[in-house]
Design an enzyme around this catalytic site. Sequence first.
Site, PDB file in Angstrom:
ATOM      1  N   GLU A  50      56.092  68.177   5.695  1.00  0.00           N
ATOM      2  CA  GLU A  50      56.472  68.307   7.347  1.00  0.00           C
ATOM      3  C   GLU A  50      57.921  68.259   7.526  1.00  0.00           C
ATOM      4  OE1 GLU A  50      55.182  66.184  11.544  1.00  0.00           O
ATOM      5  OE2 GLU A  50      54.649  65.614   9.710  1.00  0.00           O
TER       6      GLU A  50
ATOM      7  N   GLU B 276      49.444  66.041  18.516  1.00  0.00           N
ATOM      8  CA  GLU B 276      50.181  64.791  17.813  1.00  0.00           C
ATOM      9  C   GLU B 276      51.142  64.637  19.358  1.00  0.00           C
ATOM     10  OE1 GLU B 276      52.079  62.904  14.161  1.00  0.00           O
ATOM     11  OE2 GLU B 276      53.124  64.672  14.875  1.00  0.00           O
TER      12      GLU B 276
END
Length: 260
Positions: free
Chosen positions: A143, A240
């Site tokens: 990520e 998220e």
Amino acid sequence: MPRFAANLSMLFTELDFMDRFAAAAKAGFSGVEYLFPYDFPAEEIKAQLDANGLTQVLFNLPAGDWAGGDRGIACDPERVEEFRAGVDKAIAYAKVLGNTQVNCLAGIAPKGADIGKLEMTLIENLRYAAKKLEEAGIRLVMEMINTRDIPRFFLNNTSQALEIRDKVGSSNLFLQYDIYHMQIMEGDLARTMENNLAVINHVQLADNPGRNEPGTGEINYRFLFEHLDRIGYQGWIGCEYKPATTTEAGLGWMKAHNAI
């Protein structure tokens, strides 16, 4: 339309962790993700997944002392053995929980560190993890995170991640594309996701500014959801974000943006 997973580290946080699974299912989510499962027995989490008909979509490799400020250890030359032990731990949990991908957080670059040494450490750790995970039937994603929220985070844009991936040389290493982080770092979201669709195995969302639910900021999520559908994205989208008020009060975005 892509499938949406509730991030239980961000949503329903007024509830105890084990109670968030039922809340996610009730809200209409079919999958869940979260930062880490390691504080709980894997069997207890699996029972919640099964009881609520949820798919375990993603969690992170162990990332050091999170409460103490660590945000991953994969680039740290002093913690290679700790990283490798974490890979084994993640595999053990994934086998019980049934998820077929885990995420690697590169970590914060120590002040004054040699950038070349940090990159080589990250490459070697990713190569090791990708191989071990592939043997277990699990994909590895990494990520990119913005350096405004996490200053000095080592992996922070798509071009850097693609270069790292090329140097790792594994077909079992993919990108996790967080729309919120990449809006801050580079923009050009739709084109970047389309051009790199073959190596993007997971997407996450939040609006900007504020990191709240879609519809609260500048990102055109209705367009992006339709775009991901049009270009053939087959993975999950992890939600998220920080609810602007409460999780339930903010869930209207799913209907407003044709997400359900």
